[in-house]
Design a protein around this motif. Structure first.
Motif, PDB file in Angstrom:
ATOM      1  N   UNK A  75     113.667  75.951  13.483  1.00  0.00           N
ATOM      2  CA  UNK A  75     112.739  74.866  13.127  1.00  0.00           C
ATOM      3  C   UNK A  75     113.494  73.635  12.630  1.00  0.00           C
ATOM      4  N   UNK A  76     114.616  73.840  11.929  1.00  0.00           N
ATOM      5  CA  UNK A  76     115.475  72.729  11.505  1.00  0.00           C
ATOM      6  C   UNK A  76     116.038  72.004  12.730  1.00  0.00           C
ATOM      7  N   UNK A  77     116.500  72.787  13.696  1.00  0.00           N
ATOM      8  CA  UNK A  77     117.051  72.217  14.919  1.00  0.00           C
ATOM      9  C   UNK A  77     115.987  71.365  15.629  1.00  0.00           C
ATOM     10  N   UNK A 122     120.026  78.375  -0.478  1.00  0.00           N
ATOM     11  CA  UNK A 122     121.206  77.521  -0.664  1.00  0.00           C
ATOM     12  C   UNK A 122     121.910  77.265   0.668  1.00  0.00           C
ATOM     13  N   UNK A 123     122.075  78.314   1.463  1.00  0.00           N
ATOM     14  CA  UNK A 123     122.747  78.179   2.763  1.00  0.00           C
ATOM     15  C   UNK A 123     121.932  77.292   3.712  1.00  0.00           C
ATOM     16  N   UNK A 124     120.626  77.478   3.725  1.00  0.00           N
ATOM     17  CA  UNK A 124     119.768  76.654   4.589  1.00  0.00           C
ATOM     18  C   UNK A 124     119.780  75.197   4.150  1.00  0.00           C
ATOM     19  N   UNK A 125     119.764  74.976   2.848  1.00  0.00           N
ATOM     20  CA  UNK A 125     119.770  73.622   2.319  1.00  0.00           C
ATOM     21  C   UNK A 125     121.072  72.913   2.689  1.00  0.00           C
ATOM     22  N   UNK A 126     122.171  73.653   2.647  1.00  0.00           N
ATOM     23  CA  UNK A 126     123.465  73.106   3.036  1.00  0.00           C
ATOM     24  C   UNK A 126     123.434  72.647   4.498  1.00  0.00           C
ATOM     25  N   UNK A 127     122.856  73.485   5.369  1.00  0.00           N
ATOM     26  CA  UNK A 127     122.755  73.126   6.782  1.00  0.00           C
ATOM     27  C   UNK A 127     121.848  71.915   6.979  1.00  0.00           C
ATOM     28  N   UNK A 128     120.740  71.874   6.254  1.00  0.00           N
ATOM     29  CA  UNK A 128     119.819  70.738   6.350  1.00  0.00           C
ATOM     30  C   UNK A 128     120.525  69.457   5.895  1.00  0.00           C
ATOM     31  N   UNK A 129     121.269  69.551   4.796  1.00  0.00           N
ATOM     32  CA  UNK A 129     122.006  68.392   4.287  1.00  0.00           C
ATOM     33  C   UNK A 129     123.007  67.875   5.320  1.00  0.00           C
ATOM     34  N   UNK A 130     123.686  68.782   6.008  1.00  0.00           N
ATOM     35  CA  UNK A 130     124.656  68.381   7.038  1.00  0.00           C
ATOM     36  C   UNK A 130     123.974  67.562   8.133  1.00  0.00           C
TER      37      UNK A 130
END
Length: 157
Positions: A75-77, A122-130
């Motif tokens: 969904x982020x993608x 935390x891991x998902x947020x890191x990917x979203x931030x990237x």
């Protein structure tokens, strides 16, 4: 839409939002409203596309964290692809993945489950931030629905 309930959240959020204001109906994915159409796996899926907010919804579920994380990553993608194709629009819209995630104080889950949820978040947020996207955890369908209403109405950023 799978029968496993992974895609139930967008429908629940839509139902909540439309009970508050039916004018939001045109912003939700058409198949949520009842226009049955089978989506292909390669299609970009956006749950809510308003004039100020573009959002996908996902649930971070303690019982199936790996499956939840995989779904949220997809969904982020989709949000990233939508945002990048929308880059030329003069009106920039906020792109968010709103994640239903139990409150850290929810007594239904063990400390271990809460720790696993926190780590996955935390891991998902890191990917979203990237990807310069916002990942917003909220505990209930009502909280998510209110976020959608207020953001789209321009009452909050």
């Amino acid at each position: 839409v799978g029968g496993d309930g992974v895609d139930r959240l967008p429908r629940l959020v839509m139902d909540y939002v439309l009970r508050q204001d039916v004018a939001f109906s045109s912003f939700f994915r058409q198949d949520l409203i009842g226009a049955q159409r089978r989506r292909r796996s390669h299609e970009v899926t956006i749950d809510f596309a308003g004039s100020r907010l573009v959002a996908n919804f996902g649930a971070l579920q303690p019982g199936s964290i790996t499956k939840s994380v995989d779904h949220i990553k997809r969904r982020l993608w989709d949000l990233k692809v939508d945002r990048d194709k929308d880059a030329g629009a003069f009106l920039s819209r906020h792109h968010e993945l709103i994640v239903q995630m139990p409150s850290p104080h929810d007594p239904i889950f063990t400390d271990r489950q809460h720790a696993a949820l926190k780590e996955a978040h935390r891991a998902l947020e890191e990917q979203a931030d990237q990807e310069q996207l916002r990942l917003r955890p909220l505990p209930t369908v009502q909280d998510i629905g209110q976020r959608v209403i207020l953001a789209e109405s321009g009452q909050i950023a």
